[in-house]
Every structure is written in structure tokens, then in C-alpha cells.
Design a protein around this motif. Structure first.
Motif, short mmCIF file in Angstrom:
data_model
loop_
_atom_site.label_atom_id
_atom_site.label_comp_id
_atom_site.label_asym_id
_atom_site.label_seq_id
_atom_site.Cartn_x
_atom_site.Cartn_y
_atom_site.Cartn_z
N LEU A 14 0.81 -1.23 0.00
CA LEU A 14 0.00 0.00 0.00
C LEU A 14 0.85 1.28 0.00
O LEU A 14 0.32 2.37 -0.17
N THR A 15 2.13 1.15 0.22
CA THR A 15 2.97 2.34 0.41
C THR A 15 3.19 3.12 -0.89
O THR A 15 3.05 2.57 -1.99
N PHE A 16 3.61 4.39 -0.72
CA PHE A 16 3.92 5.23 -1.88
C PHE A 16 5.10 4.63 -2.65
O PHE A 16 5.13 4.64 -3.88
N ARG A 17 6.03 4.06 -1.91
CA ARG A 17 7.20 3.43 -2.54
C ARG A 17 6.78 2.30 -3.49
O ARG A 17 7.27 2.20 -4.61
N ALA A 18 5.84 1.48 -3.01
CA ALA A 18 5.35 0.38 -3.85
C ALA A 18 4.63 0.94 -5.08
O ALA A 18 4.76 0.42 -6.19
N TRP A 19 3.88 2.03 -4.86
CA TRP A 19 3.14 2.65 -5.97
C TRP A 19 4.11 3.16 -7.05
O TRP A 19 3.91 2.94 -8.24
N VAL A 20 5.16 3.84 -6.59
CA VAL A 20 6.15 4.37 -7.53
C VAL A 20 6.83 3.22 -8.27
O VAL A 20 7.08 3.30 -9.47
N TRP A 21 7.10 2.13 -7.56
CA TRP A 21 7.72 0.96 -8.20
C TRP A 21 6.81 0.42 -9.32
O TRP A 21 7.27 0.19 -10.45
N ALA A 22 5.51 0.26 -8.99
CA ALA A 22 4.60 -0.32 -9.98
C ALA A 22 4.42 0.64 -11.17
O ALA A 22 4.40 0.21 -12.33
N SER A 23 4.33 1.95 -10.87
CA SER A 23 4.18 2.93 -11.96
C SER A 23 5.41 2.91 -12.86
O SER A 23 5.29 2.98 -14.09
N ALA A 24 6.59 2.81 -12.25
CA ALA A 24 7.82 2.81 -13.05
C ALA A 24 7.92 1.51 -13.86
O ALA A 24 8.42 1.51 -14.99
N THR A 25 7.45 0.40 -13.29
CA THR A 25 7.44 -0.86 -14.05
C THR A 25 6.61 -0.67 -15.32
O THR A 25 7.03 -1.01 -16.43
N ILE A 26 5.44 -0.06 -15.14
CA ILE A 26 4.55 0.13 -16.28
C ILE A 26 5.13 1.14 -17.27
O ILE A 26 5.15 0.92 -18.48
N SER A 27 5.67 2.23 -16.73
CA SER A 27 6.21 3.27 -17.61
C SER A 27 7.40 2.75 -18.43
O SER A 27 7.52 3.06 -19.61
N SER A 28 8.26 1.95 -17.80
CA SER A 28 9.51 1.58 -18.49
C SER A 28 9.43 0.24 -19.23
O SER A 28 10.34 -0.10 -19.96
#
Ligand SMILES: C[S@@+](CC[C@H](N)C(=O)[O-])C[C@H]1O[C@@H](n2cnc3c(N)ncnc32)[C@H](O)[C@@H]1O
Length: 471
Positions: free
Chosen positions: A178-192
Motif C-alpha cells: 500500500l505504500t507510496f514506494r510500492a506505488w512508484v515501483w509499480a508505476s515505473a514498471t509500467i512506464s519503463s
């Protein structure tokens, strides 16, 4: 590679083979989906883990096929009933990419019970995209439009995370997910890592196909042996979803020798865009652009869009920037009569050209002087980061920090190239050196006589360059 990593990779390639992901038209010779055209290898200077040619490959060969059933999409993840019901109930408007981010975290949360587990285990643990940058890293960019892009990326990530929290809580995600860190990780996975598919704007994650590292379009097209081919006709991307075979297919854009890294062009990106979406930049990026501040009247006196007024990575101003400056630096009452020359890209006069180049010198110098550090300082810093103690590493992430320093250095290099080109035009072929080691831009000219002549030249063309000379 560590033993555990090797075992994970092997079981991932076996899993992929069972899904009929294949680098060959022939039946697999081993339990791996690779080995006949491609193999996983490590390229420390060009993307780290990537795909190498397992044999000599010819340009245009089909080298990898990933069936539709193996693509991770919103649609495939939404087959989970709990996820689709909660999403329908809690997401009033369709925000494709953010839903895909929630879906990915939901799948991660399942751990070993996820059907995608072998693939999820192969995803990077961290990223260096702009949205992952901390305060110190953003400041380190030094370049205004890059700082703005990084701040926008981090606040966009924060905003989308806050919006998605209620849905993720409803899905009972573990606190770690649920953390912001996990969110940024998932967003970056999708973006890259996502690839384009025609039926969903959010794209797809493509196991094995997302192991190709990037080469800018244009780099290999030019060294192609088919020099008769019209470069404009070459495809910008070398992979795409093919409806007739229901698979994502990847082709070689050039010949490769066995062992060479096979690269994919994800699209045409500047270094700032590469940093933003993929977390890396290229030393030599044919598509890179640098912007320098222009007076508002430059924009209003011409009809070119703002983003066409830039400097190429070789230090040349873009066609639109050069033409806009030629027009703007023409006396107002003469602009109408020179319009046809400007729009055809012609020089107006030797005097106008010198004034334009003088203006470029002055502006580039002003931008360079505004940076807190010189290129030499940046190089020194990069070396120091390598040797940093833990305390320093808390402030700046080593890998992404270096990338951001490299970014600001690349802009400084372009500005020095512009300085040199412009000075060559203003002064002709004189023997001079630009001194970039101080927080000032100095020109060292060997002969006093020449210095005098140059000063006259500048005065004659009413061009106050504002440089500090030293003999
Ligand atoms: C689609 S993945 C490619 C595979 C990736 N190297 C891996 O290990 O999973 C894209 C990421 O690879 C890295 N990458 C790709 N091309 C690169 C290049 N030319 N130079 C540096 N990093 C690159 C970047 O981190 C980028 O976000």
C-alpha cells in the motif's frame, strides 16, 4: 549472477516456454524459450540485463514471438473477480494506466499464488525514473525544465497514489504493497516496460519481450547495408502486436553477430524523456534537444511552435530556432520584406548572421554561468559518489544520482558546442580555447593582435558579446 538469480531466470524461461513464447519457428531444443536466436546476457554499459544474439542474425528476421495469452494486460489481470468487482465499484472514471498499476500491485500481493509469479520475480526491484527522485536528486538536475519535469512526475505519482488508496484498501493489500514506494515501483514498471497494444491504451507487459534494451531510432538505420532504403520508410519500432498470428512479434532492425546485444527502439525520445519514462539517458542521443531561454518576443515574432526552438546534441540550433532568431534580430520595419528568405532557411546577410551567433554566445554563456557547477565539478562529483559513505548515500541514490549529474553535464556540453560553433561563425577560423574549468566562460586567444581585431569585429556588428577575454 548469483545462484538464486540464475535458478529464478531458468524457471522463468521454462515457464515462458510453456506459454509458447519462442525465439524460433522450430520446436524448442531445451526447456527454455530462448537459445535458438537470443539469450539473456549482461551489458554493463548499455542497459545491464538484456538479450544477445545466440547466433548471427540477419536484418528483418523474426526473433521472438510472445502469444497474446502470455501478455499481462488490464484485461487479463481483471479476470480475477475480486479485482474486477472492486474496480467497477470504486473507480468512477476510467483511468487506464492507474488501474493497471493497482492490478500489478494486486498481483504482486498474491506472491507465490500468482499465475505470473515467475515473471514478477524477474522484474527489477527498483527504478531510476524521474518520479523516483528525492528532493536532493531533483535539485541536482540544475536545469529548470528538467527540475520542473521531475517535480511534475513526483507530484503526479503522489496524486494518483492518493486516488488509488481506497481501491487498494478494499482489495486488502498488505501494508507493504500500500505504500507510496510500492506505488512508484509499480508505476515505473509500467512506464519503463509496457509495450503498445491496439486494444488498451495502458499497454501490456510482455514477458521476455521486455528484456530488450534500447537503441535510439536512427542510430542503426544509417549503418544499414541497404543504403538505398528511404530512411523515412523504416519503422520506428521493431516490435508490434500482429493480429493475424495473435502474438507480439519482434524483428531485427539490422544484422547482428553472435554475442552482440540485440536492441529495440522504443520510440524517439530526448534524454529528459528517457529519464522520465525509463530512468536512463544516452551519451550519444541523436534525438536529444536542449532548450535555452528566449525573450517572449522571439516566440511572438514567428509562427514556429515553442518546442521546435531548440539546440541539437551536436550544438547546432534547430532550423526553427535559427530562423526565428534571424527574424527577431532583424529591425522590425524590415521583417516583412525578409519573410520569404527566413522561411526558406536562407541567411539574410553576413551581418545578421554574426548578430544571431553573437546572441547565441551571450545566451549560452548566461545559462552556463547560472549553473552552480562546471562540467569539471560534475565529473569530480560523479567520482566522489562512487566512493560515498553510507551517510551520503541516504541523501542521494548512487545510481540515479549519477544519471542526473550526467544529464546536467550533457546540457552543459551542448552549450559549449554551441559556443564554439557560434564563435567560429563570428570570428572565423581563429585559434582560441574556451575555458570551462571556472565559474566563468573565458576565451583564451594566443595573439593580442587578433584579440584587438576581434573586438573591432564585435563593435562593428553592434554585438556586445559580454565575454571575458584573456590573452
Ligand atoms: C524494457 S527494460 C529492458 C530490460 C532491462 N534491462 C531489464 O533488466 O529488465 C527497460 C529498462 O532497461 C534499461 N535500459 C534499456 N536500454 C538502456 C540503455 N541503452 N542504456 C541504459 N539503460 C537501458 C532502463 O533501465 C530501462 O528502464
Amino acid at each position: 549472477m548469483e545462484e538464486e538469480e540464475r535458478e529464478n531466470l531458468e524457471s522463468f524461461l521454462k515457464w515462458a516456454s510453456e506459454l509458447e513464447i519462442s525465439d524460433s519457428n522450430q520446436p524448442p531444443e531445451s526447456s527454455s524459450c530462448l537459445g535458438q536466436s537470443l539469450c539473456v546476457s549482461f551489458f554493463p554499459d548499455a542497459g545491464g540485463r538484456g538479450l544477445a544474439a545466440a547466433r548471427d542474425l540477419r536484418k528483418g528476421e523474426l526473433i521472438l514471438r510472445v502469444p497474446k495469452s502470455a501478455l499481462m494486460t488490464r484485461e487479463s489481470l481483471m479476470r480475477d473477480e475480486k479485482l474486477s468487482v472492486a474496480t467497477l465499484r470504486l473507480v468512477p472514471r476510467r483511468v487506464e494506466v492507474h488501474i493497471f498499476t493497482v492490478c500489478l500491485l494486486y498481483e504482486m500481493n498474491k506472491r507465490k499464488s500468482s499465475w505470473w509469479y515467475p515473471y514478477l520475480m524477474e522484474l527489477p526491484r527498483s527504478y531510476n525514473t524521474l518520479a523516483c527522485s528525492g528532493h536532493f536528486e531533483i535539485e541536482a538536475l540544475q536545469v529548470d525544465d528538467a527540475i520542473w519535469a521531475a517535480e511534475k512526475a513526483t507530484s503526479k505519482a503522489e496524486f494518483s497514489w492518493i486516488e488509488a488508496i481506497s481501491l487498494m484498501k478494499e482489495l486488502n493489500l498488505k501494508s507493504r504493497t500500500l505504500t507510496f514506494r510500492a506505488w512508484v515501483w509499480a508505476s515505473a514498471t509500467i512506464s519503463s516496460r509496457t509495450l503498445h497494444i491496439p486494444w488498451d491504451d495502458a499497454g501490456c507487459l510482455c514477458p521476455v519481450g521486455d528484456l530488450f534494451n534500447y537503441a535510439a531510432p536512427g542510430e542503426d538505420a544509417l549503418d544499414s547495408e541497404d543504403s538505398f532504403l528511404d530512411v523515412n520508410l523504416l519503422r520506428l519500432t521493431d516490435g508490434g502486436y500482429e493480429k493475424d498470428v495473435s502474438a507480439y512479434c519482434f524483428y531485427t532492425r539490422k544484422n547482428y553477430q553472435k554475442g552482440e546485444q540485440v536492441l529495440l527502439s522504443y520510440g524517439t525520445y530526448t534524454n529528459l524523456e528517457l529519464l522520465e519514462h525509463y530512468g536512463f539517458l544516452l551519451d550519444e542521443n541523436p534525438n536529444d534537444k536542449a532548450f535555452i531561454p528566449l525573450e517572449p518576443e522571439v516566440y511572438s515574432s514567428c509562427s514556429w511552435p515553442k518546442d521546435s526552438l531548440y539546440i541539437h546534441q551536436n550544438g547546432k540550433p534547430s532550423f526553427a530556432l535559427l530562423s526565428a532568431l534571424r527574424l527577431w534580430l532583424t529591425p522590425r520595419n524590415q521583417r516583412r520584406s525578409v519573410g520569404h528568405l527566413i522561411y526558406s532557411g536562407s541567411q539574410l546577410s553576413a551581418e545578421n548572421e554574426k548578430i544571431v551567433m553573437g546572441w547565441m554566445v551571450k545566451s549560452c554563456k548566461a545559462v552556463l554561468m547560472n549553473f552552480a557547477t562546471s562540467i569539471e565539478d560534475d565529473k569530480l562529483l560523479i567520482r566522489k559518489i562512487d566512493r560515498m559513505e553510507d551517510f551520503g548515500r541516504c541523501l542521494i541514490n548512487e545510481e540515479s544520482g549519477v544519471k542526473l549529474l550526467e544529464f546536467r553535464m550533457s546540457l552543459k556540453k551542448y552549450l559549449f558546442l554551441v559556443l564554439r560553433r557560434s564563435l567560429d561563425i563570428v570570428f572565423g577560423n581563429l585559434d582560441y580555447a574556451i575555458d570551462s574549468t571556472k565559474h566563468a566562460v573565458l576565451i583564451r586567444i594566443s595573439s593580442n593582435q587578433i584579440l584587438k581585431d576581434l573586438t573591432c569585429l564585435i563593435n562593428e556588428s553592434h554585438n556586445e558579446l559580454g565575454l571575458t577575454y584573456c590573452s
